[in-house]
Write an enzyme that holds these catalytic residues in place. Structure first.
Site, PDB file in Angstrom:
ATOM      1  N   SER A 172      -7.043   3.963   9.759  1.00 53.82           N
ATOM      2  CA  SER A 172      -7.905   3.913   8.491  1.00 53.82           C
ATOM      3  C   SER A 172      -7.116   2.888   7.620  1.00 53.82           C
ATOM      4  O   SER A 172      -7.734   2.166   6.930  1.00 53.82           O
ATOM      5  CB  SER A 172      -7.819   5.303   7.885  1.00 53.82           C
ATOM      6  OG  SER A 172      -8.456   5.338   6.589  1.00 53.82           O
ATOM      7  N   ASP A 174     -14.599   2.705   8.539  1.00 52.33           N
ATOM      8  CA  ASP A 174     -13.764   3.669   7.766  1.00 52.33           C
ATOM      9  C   ASP A 174     -14.262   4.494   6.797  1.00 52.33           C
ATOM     10  O   ASP A 174     -14.101   5.665   6.454  1.00 52.33           O
ATOM     11  CB  ASP A 174     -12.507   3.001   7.132  1.00 52.33           C
ATOM     12  CG  ASP A 174     -11.469   3.902   6.497  1.00 52.33           C
ATOM     13  OD1 ASP A 174     -11.049   4.800   7.329  1.00 52.33           O
ATOM     14  OD2 ASP A 174     -11.184   4.065   5.402  1.00 52.33           O
ATOM     15  N   ARG A 186     -14.027  12.878   8.711  1.00 53.66           N
ATOM     16  CA  ARG A 186     -12.813  13.514   8.635  1.00 53.66           C
ATOM     17  C   ARG A 186     -12.486  14.464   7.674  1.00 53.66           C
ATOM     18  O   ARG A 186     -11.900  15.602   7.962  1.00 53.66           O
ATOM     19  CB  ARG A 186     -11.585  12.367   8.563  1.00 53.66           C
ATOM     20  CG  ARG A 186     -11.610  11.525   9.925  1.00 53.66           C
ATOM     21  CD  ARG A 186     -10.658  10.308   9.993  1.00 53.66           C
ATOM     22  NE  ARG A 186      -9.308  10.699   9.631  1.00 53.66           N
ATOM     23  CZ  ARG A 186      -8.285   9.957   8.864  1.00 53.66           C
ATOM     24  NH1 ARG A 186      -8.828   8.752   8.717  1.00 53.66           N
ATOM     25  NH2 ARG A 186      -7.372  10.518   8.680  1.00 53.66           N
ATOM     26  N   LYS A 236      -8.091  -1.505   6.911  1.00 47.11           N
ATOM     27  CA  LYS A 236      -8.705  -1.829   5.295  1.00 47.11           C
ATOM     28  C   LYS A 236      -7.435  -3.076   5.006  1.00 47.11           C
ATOM     29  O   LYS A 236      -7.868  -3.813   4.344  1.00 47.11           O
ATOM     30  CB  LYS A 236      -8.596  -0.828   4.417  1.00 47.11           C
ATOM     31  CG  LYS A 236      -9.770   0.073   4.728  1.00 47.11           C
ATOM     32  CD  LYS A 236      -9.823   1.217   3.703  1.00 47.11           C
ATOM     33  CE  LYS A 236      -8.680   2.271   3.910  1.00 47.11           C
ATOM     34  NZ  LYS A 236      -8.988   3.744   3.579  1.00 47.11           N
ATOM     35  N   HIS A 250       0.881  -1.189   0.022  1.00 46.83           N
ATOM     36  CA  HIS A 250       0.055  -0.043  -0.042  1.00 46.83           C
ATOM     37  C   HIS A 250       1.039   1.266  -0.032  1.00 46.83           C
ATOM     38  O   HIS A 250       1.967   1.224   0.852  1.00 46.83           O
ATOM     39  CB  HIS A 250      -0.805  -0.190   1.311  1.00 46.83           C
ATOM     40  CG  HIS A 250      -1.685   1.083   1.326  1.00 46.83           C
ATOM     41  ND1 HIS A 250      -3.026   1.440   0.672  1.00 46.83           N
ATOM     42  CD2 HIS A 250      -1.723   2.331   2.017  1.00 46.83           C
ATOM     43  CE1 HIS A 250      -3.493   2.396   0.811  1.00 46.83           C
ATOM     44  NE2 HIS A 250      -2.689   3.136   1.836  1.00 46.83           N
TER      45      HIS A 250
END
Ligand code: URA
Length: 441
Positions: free
Chosen positions: A188, A166, A173, A192, A87
């Site tokens: 967050s 999330d 947010r 995931k 990621h």
């Protein structure tokens, strides 16, 4: 105390006054935002209290775990092989996932990748994949598993059932000034990733002009928090810190980045992009047990590019996900812009490139219509930047700085001004900045 007996206002007050929340309180919050027991106005008050007061590593780990369990957690344990994902915290020209996922799969690890869309000046993997005619990023979990099993990789968007907390919290947010908060970003992202059913994870935490985190020390703090949360969840996580001051590679946009990615898989990638790709993929191979160390990983990756197996994996993934696999041989099937405009150095230009501001380049893509200001916006896949000059390269009058792919002259003029503003010259060669600056594990 049972979760049912909490009042949201007590939890808000505790955090407002600097207290540490308990596991039960955090679970009540994460599940309450989904069930409605924690109203949106109360959730935003708590988010702001967390933003101002912070969270301990233990609270962050509990929040991640509670958010992960707010929806479905994909179980891939019955699929043979190590499941490793990567990621990136996002940047401009960051098409590493498109190269890394087939490369890692060709080298023997399974890559279950759930990616996001571009927002603001940063691009998103899902949007880039959707430039390929027919490519489907919305697969349900059984199809995702089936493709992962047969092809060894699948690249999809988050399903609505995964981490609904999330979905809710990120939207709150985004509009309440509580995005730039390390415990919240960490929970967050990691909730995931941990819900994907992975065995281990490699993170690319970007910092610099084109990144979400401008300062290296903030990126390092985020990297450390995410590695610690992975450890608490029993999953090895390695986080690389990568500079994102200039765009990665020579292309940015959608079609232009898909072409550059395929060129990388054919062994013709630009040096900076390949450096980041080899490094991150190498970490995945070592974590997944497909390579002994970085040297062994590099040998395997070079072989997978040289023998065409990484490119074949990309082709197989396209075909399995509905995309036209001929894209690897015929780039003309991708959405193509009406016009290409060369941006060249002025008559008095002299010296070397000192700066190619990634943020301004990202804004240029948005000006062309290739970006998204809100999640619901459509993007024009055809527009973008190509042949972008890199820091340290020599310039003289008329040197090509970049080629704009555009569909609208007025938008093109705006983008040209932004690109010209992004590129600065210096009389002497600038000191090169290392691209990869740290590894937290
Ligand atoms: N990406 C995410 O998924 N979450 C954040 O909070 C920030 C970046």
């Amino acid at each position: 105390m049972s979760a049912a007996s909490f009042f949201p206002q007590d939890i808000i007050i505790k955090k407002r006054d600097g207290g540490a929340l308990t596991k039960d309180e955090i679970e009540f919050f994460a599940h309450g935002v989904v069930s409605g027991k924690f109203a949106d106005y109360q959730a935003t008050a708590l988010l702001m209290a967390i933003f101002l007061r912070g969270m301990t590593p233990q609270e962050t780990a509990w929040l991640t775990d509670a958010m992960m369990r707010s929806g479905d957690v994909i179980d891939l344990r019955d699929l043979p092989g190590a499941k490793v994902d990567k990621h990136s915290t996002g940047g401009v020209g960051d098409k590493v996932s498109l190269i890394l996922a087939p490369l890692a799969a060709a080298c023997g690890v399974k890559v279950p990748m759930m990616s996001g869309r571009g927002l603001g000046h940063t691009g998103g993997t899902l949007d880039k994949l959707e430039a390929i005619p027919g490519f489907r990023v919305r697969l349900d979990v059984p199809e995702f598993r089936a493709i992962l099993q047969t092809v060894g990789l699948a690249m999809i968007g988050q399903t609505p059932q995964v981490v609904p907390a999330d979905r809710k919290l990120y939207a709150l947010r985004d509009v309440t000034g509580t995005v730039e908060c390390i415990p919240l970003i960490c929970a967050s992202i990691m909730s995931k990733k941990l819900a994907e059913g992975i065995d281990s994870l490699v993170l690319d935490v970007k910092f610099g002009r084109g990144a979400f985190m401008k300062k290296k020390e903030d990126a390092l703090a985020l990297a450390r928090a995410m590695v610690a949360v992975g450890q608490a969840g029993g999953k090895p996580v390695w986080a690389q810190l990568t500079a994102m001051n200039q765009p990665l590679g020579r292309c940015a946009g959608h079609t232009t980045e898909v072409i550059e990615s395929i060129e990388c898989l054919k062994g013709r990638g630009p040096a900076d992009l390949m450096e980041v790709t080899f490094s991150l993929t190498g970490h995945m191979l070592v974590l997944g047990g497909a390579a002994r160390d970085a040297t062994d990983a590099r040998r395997r990756m070079d072989a997978a590019i040289a023998d065409g197996s990484a490119l074949r994996k990309f082709r197989e993934m396209c075909a399995a996900q509905g995309g036209d696999p001929r894209v690897v041989e015929d780039y003309s099937i991708l959405p193509t812009a009406n016009r290409k405009l060369d941006v060249r150095a002025d008559a008095d230009a002299q010296g070397f490139v000192a700066e190619v501001d990634a943020l301004r380049c990202g804004h240029a893509i948005m000006a062309l219509g290739g970006g998204r200001a809100a999640v619901t916006d459509n993007v024009d896949h055809a527009v973008g930047l190509a042949d972008l000059i890199k820091i340290g390269e020599p310039v003289a009058p008329g040197t090509l700085l970049c080629t704009l792919h555009l569909n609208d002259e007025a938008k093109g003029a705006k983008a040209e001004a932004l690109v010209r503003d992004a590129i600065k010259f210096t009389p002497a060669p600038p000191r090169p900045e290392p691209l990869i600056q740290d590894l937290v594990r």
